[in-house]
Design a protein around this motif. Structure first.
Motif, PDB file in Angstrom:
ATOM      1  N   PHE A  33       0.845  -1.194   0.000  1.00 11.43           N
ATOM      2  CA  PHE A  33       0.000   0.000   0.000  1.00 11.43           C
ATOM      3  C   PHE A  33       0.878   1.240   0.000  1.00 11.43           C
ATOM      4  O   PHE A  33       2.013   1.220   0.463  1.00 11.43           O
ATOM      5  CB  PHE A  33      -0.880   0.042   1.261  1.00 11.43           C
ATOM      6  CG  PHE A  33      -1.706  -1.193   1.482  1.00 11.43           C
ATOM      7  CD1 PHE A  33      -1.197  -2.256   2.210  1.00 11.43           C
ATOM      8  CD2 PHE A  33      -2.984  -1.284   0.973  1.00 11.43           C
ATOM      9  CE1 PHE A  33      -1.955  -3.404   2.426  1.00 11.43           C
ATOM     10  CE2 PHE A  33      -3.747  -2.424   1.186  1.00 11.43           C
ATOM     11  CZ  PHE A  33      -3.228  -3.477   1.907  1.00 11.43           C
ATOM     12  N   TYR A  35       0.656   5.345   1.319  1.00 12.84           N
ATOM     13  CA  TYR A  35      -0.066   6.317   2.127  1.00 12.84           C
ATOM     14  C   TYR A  35       0.580   7.685   1.975  1.00 12.84           C
ATOM     15  O   TYR A  35       1.781   7.804   1.697  1.00 12.84           O
ATOM     16  CB  TYR A  35      -0.023   5.935   3.611  1.00 12.84           C
ATOM     17  CG  TYR A  35      -0.858   4.748   3.996  1.00 12.84           C
ATOM     18  CD1 TYR A  35      -0.385   3.453   3.806  1.00 12.84           C
ATOM     19  CD2 TYR A  35      -2.111   4.911   4.581  1.00 12.84           C
ATOM     20  CE1 TYR A  35      -1.144   2.354   4.179  1.00 12.84           C
ATOM     21  CE2 TYR A  35      -2.876   3.818   4.967  1.00 12.84           C
ATOM     22  CZ  TYR A  35      -2.390   2.542   4.755  1.00 12.84           C
ATOM     23  OH  TYR A  35      -3.139   1.461   5.140  1.00 12.84           O
ATOM     24  N   GLN A  37       0.976  11.346   4.245  1.00 12.38           N
ATOM     25  CA  GLN A  37       0.783  12.013   5.525  1.00 12.38           C
ATOM     26  C   GLN A  37       1.158  13.471   5.346  1.00 12.38           C
ATOM     27  O   GLN A  37       2.349  13.821   5.294  1.00 12.38           O
ATOM     28  CB  GLN A  37       1.620  11.364   6.630  1.00 12.38           C
ATOM     29  CG  GLN A  37       1.341  11.946   8.003  1.00 12.38           C
ATOM     30  CD  GLN A  37       2.152  11.278   9.088  1.00 12.38           C
ATOM     31  OE1 GLN A  37       3.235  10.745   8.847  1.00 12.38           O
ATOM     32  NE2 GLN A  37       1.624  11.281  10.310  1.00 12.38           N
ATOM     33  N   GLN A  41      -0.720  15.928  10.008  1.00 14.52           N
ATOM     34  CA  GLN A  41      -1.960  15.182   9.811  1.00 14.52           C
ATOM     35  C   GLN A  41      -1.743  13.678  10.005  1.00 14.52           C
ATOM     36  O   GLN A  41      -0.623  13.218  10.231  1.00 14.52           O
ATOM     37  CB  GLN A  41      -2.515  15.437   8.405  1.00 14.52           C
ATOM     38  CG  GLN A  41      -2.779  16.889   8.092  1.00 14.52           C
ATOM     39  CD  GLN A  41      -3.857  17.476   8.972  1.00 14.52           C
ATOM     40  OE1 GLN A  41      -4.916  16.868   9.153  1.00 14.52           O
ATOM     41  NE2 GLN A  41      -3.600  18.647   9.530  1.00 14.52           N
ATOM     42  N   SER A  42      -2.838  12.952   9.891  1.00 16.16           N
ATOM     43  CA  SER A  42      -2.778  11.504   9.975  1.00 16.16           C
ATOM     44  C   SER A  42      -2.469  10.920   8.592  1.00 16.16           C
ATOM     45  O   SER A  42      -2.212  11.651   7.638  1.00 16.16           O
ATOM     46  CB  SER A  42      -4.107  10.969  10.500  1.00 16.16           C
ATOM     47  OG  SER A  42      -4.018   9.585  10.698  1.00 16.16           O
ATOM     48  N   LEU A  43      -2.504   9.602   8.509  1.00 15.57           N
ATOM     49  CA  LEU A  43      -2.205   8.933   7.246  1.00 15.57           C
ATOM     50  C   LEU A  43      -3.474   8.731   6.437  1.00 15.57           C
ATOM     51  O   LEU A  43      -4.519   8.365   6.976  1.00 15.57           O
ATOM     52  CB  LEU A  43      -1.581   7.558   7.510  1.00 15.57           C
ATOM     53  CG  LEU A  43      -0.106   7.533   7.857  1.00 15.57           C
ATOM     54  CD1 LEU A  43       0.112   7.976   9.283  1.00 15.57           C
ATOM     55  CD2 LEU A  43       0.471   6.140   7.646  1.00 15.57           C
ATOM     56  N   LEU A  45      -4.760   6.668   2.931  1.00 17.52           N
ATOM     57  CA  LEU A  45      -4.413   5.661   1.933  1.00 17.52           C
ATOM     58  C   LEU A  45      -4.575   6.244   0.533  1.00 17.52           C
ATOM     59  O   LEU A  45      -5.636   6.776   0.194  1.00 17.52           O
ATOM     60  CB  LEU A  45      -5.311   4.437   2.092  1.00 17.52           C
ATOM     61  CG  LEU A  45      -5.087   3.282   1.127  1.00 17.52           C
ATOM     62  CD1 LEU A  45      -3.696   2.680   1.299  1.00 17.52           C
ATOM     63  CD2 LEU A  45      -6.155   2.210   1.311  1.00 17.52           C
ATOM     64  N   GLU A  58      -7.875   5.071  -4.002  1.00 20.59           N
ATOM     65  CA  GLU A  58      -8.914   5.549  -3.100  1.00 20.59           C
ATOM     66  C   GLU A  58      -9.519   6.829  -3.671  1.00 20.59           C
ATOM     67  O   GLU A  58      -8.936   7.484  -4.535  1.00 20.59           O
ATOM     68  CB  GLU A  58      -8.338   5.811  -1.717  1.00 20.59           C
ATOM     69  CG  GLU A  58      -7.812   4.557  -1.037  1.00 20.59           C
ATOM     70  CD  GLU A  58      -8.889   3.504  -0.806  1.00 20.59           C
ATOM     71  OE1 GLU A  58      -9.939   3.862  -0.222  1.00 20.59           O
ATOM     72  OE2 GLU A  58      -8.691   2.342  -1.211  1.00 20.59           O
ATOM     73  N   ILE A  90       4.810  13.388   3.761  1.00 16.67           N
ATOM     74  CA  ILE A  90       5.573  12.147   3.914  1.00 16.67           C
ATOM     75  C   ILE A  90       4.787  11.056   3.187  1.00 16.67           C
ATOM     76  O   ILE A  90       3.573  10.912   3.397  1.00 16.67           O
ATOM     77  CB  ILE A  90       5.753  11.777   5.391  1.00 16.67           C
ATOM     78  CG1 ILE A  90       6.529  12.870   6.121  1.00 16.67           C
ATOM     79  CG2 ILE A  90       6.489  10.437   5.522  1.00 16.67           C
ATOM     80  CD1 ILE A  90       6.598  12.664   7.620  1.00 16.67           C
ATOM     81  N   LEU A  92       4.475   7.026   2.576  1.00 23.61           N
ATOM     82  CA  LEU A  92       4.871   5.777   3.222  1.00 23.61           C
ATOM     83  C   LEU A  92       4.297   4.586   2.472  1.00 23.61           C
ATOM     84  O   LEU A  92       3.140   4.598   2.062  1.00 23.61           O
ATOM     85  CB  LEU A  92       4.378   5.725   4.670  1.00 23.61           C
ATOM     86  CG  LEU A  92       4.855   6.836   5.599  1.00 23.61           C
ATOM     87  CD1 LEU A  92       3.732   7.809   5.874  1.00 23.61           C
ATOM     88  CD2 LEU A  92       5.377   6.257   6.903  1.00 23.61           C
ATOM     89  N   GLU A  96       1.479  -6.058   3.882  1.00 24.54           N
ATOM     90  CA  GLU A  96       0.626  -6.938   4.676  1.00 24.54           C
ATOM     91  C   GLU A  96       0.708  -8.340   4.090  1.00 24.54           C
ATOM     92  O   GLU A  96       0.931  -8.503   2.898  1.00 24.54           O
ATOM     93  CB  GLU A  96      -0.813  -6.446   4.615  1.00 24.54           C
ATOM     94  CG  GLU A  96      -1.785  -7.226   5.478  1.00 24.54           C
ATOM     95  CD  GLU A  96      -3.189  -6.681   5.327  1.00 24.54           C
ATOM     96  OE1 GLU A  96      -3.375  -5.469   5.492  1.00 24.54           O
ATOM     97  OE2 GLU A  96      -4.082  -7.477   5.030  1.00 24.54           O
ATOM     98  N   GLN A 104      -0.194  -4.688   9.258  1.00 30.69           N
ATOM     99  CA  GLN A 104       0.500  -3.879   8.258  1.00 30.69           C
ATOM    100  C   GLN A 104       1.764  -3.301   8.877  1.00 30.69           C
ATOM    101  O   GLN A 104       1.726  -2.731   9.963  1.00 30.69           O
ATOM    102  CB  GLN A 104      -0.397  -2.741   7.761  1.00 30.69           C
ATOM    103  CG  GLN A 104      -1.324  -3.159   6.645  1.00 30.69           C
ATOM    104  CD  GLN A 104      -1.950  -1.994   5.912  1.00 30.69           C
ATOM    105  OE1 GLN A 104      -1.381  -0.907   5.816  1.00 30.69           O
ATOM    106  NE2 GLN A 104      -3.149  -2.213   5.383  1.00 30.69           N
TER     107      GLN A 104
END
Lengths: 115, 113
Positions: A33, A35, A37, A41-43, A45, A58, A90, A92, A96, A104
């Protein structure tokens, strides 16, 4: 867990250019996957990198802006195309499917700054 | 879309104290995972708790899950300065795309020496 590496670890790029980020895993994994960021902020997808077929994106992310390759079970690339300062983030990769688990694991990330 | 929501957003404690972070989510899940991130670097996986589990331990970490309340908590006991980091919960949806992790906004934990 696996050893996951990303290249480059960081980069500073000019507006309008493109950057390709590599993600390498030391063992074969089912799922990979990507991602994003954004600062503070948060991650979020971006997409699932499918081996041998087109990535699954997505909502809000498109192939023209973030083309992804996954030629085998240990490697994937994400390209950030026609960059603007809003792409500074960032990025990433995660994997999985190690030892049949659904955990993950994440790479160290690529810190991108677009001027 | 579902998203884990952590609280508090920021937590500052003294070394040796316990730190508790909470996470709430909205829909059914297969599992919930906690991660740590130091200074904007990669994420380190801490614990995975499944929907049929109520509590898990790993060293100084204790995670609980209450599916009736759609909430989870992460407890770090006897905190250390090295525990200073952002902590994220991530839910693994049980319907639709089974491979999608949805992250909360995170809690920034500062442990003062």
């Amino acid at each position: 867990s696996a050893v996951i590496s990303q290249k480059p670890s960081r980069d500073i790029c000019q507006r309008g250019t493109s950057l390709t980020i590599q993600c390498q895993v030391d063992s074969q994994v089912t799922m990979m996957f990507w991602y994003r960021q954004q600062p503070g902020q948060s991650l979020t997808l971006i997409a699932t990198a499918n081996q041998g077929s087109e990535a699954t994106y997505e909502s809000g992310f498109v192939i023209d802006k973030f083309p992804i390759s996954r030629p085998n079970l240990t490697f994937s690339t994400l390209t950030v195309s026609n960059m603007s300062p809003e792409d500074s983030s960032i990025y990433l990769c995660s994997v999985e499917g190690l030892a049949g688990t659904d955990t993950q694991y994440f790479g160290p990330g690529t810190r991108l700054t677009v001027l | 879309s579902q998203q884990g929501e952590e609280d508090p957003q920021a937590l500052s404690i003294q070394e040796g104290e316990n730190a508790t972070m909470n996470c709430s989510y909205k829909t059914s899940i297969n599992n919930l995972q906690w991660y740590r991130q130091n200074s904007g670097r990669g994420l380190v996986h801490l614990i995975l708790i499944r929907s049929n589990e109520r509590e898990k331990h790993s060293g100084r970490l204790r995670v609980t899950l209450d599916t009736s309340k759609k909430s989870s908590s992460l407890l770090i006991t006897a905190s250390r300065a090295a525990d200073t980091a952002s902590y994220f919960c991530a839910t693994y949806d049980s319907g639709g795309s089974n491979y999608k992790l949805t992250f909360g906004k995170g809690t920034l934990l500062t442990v003062n020496p």
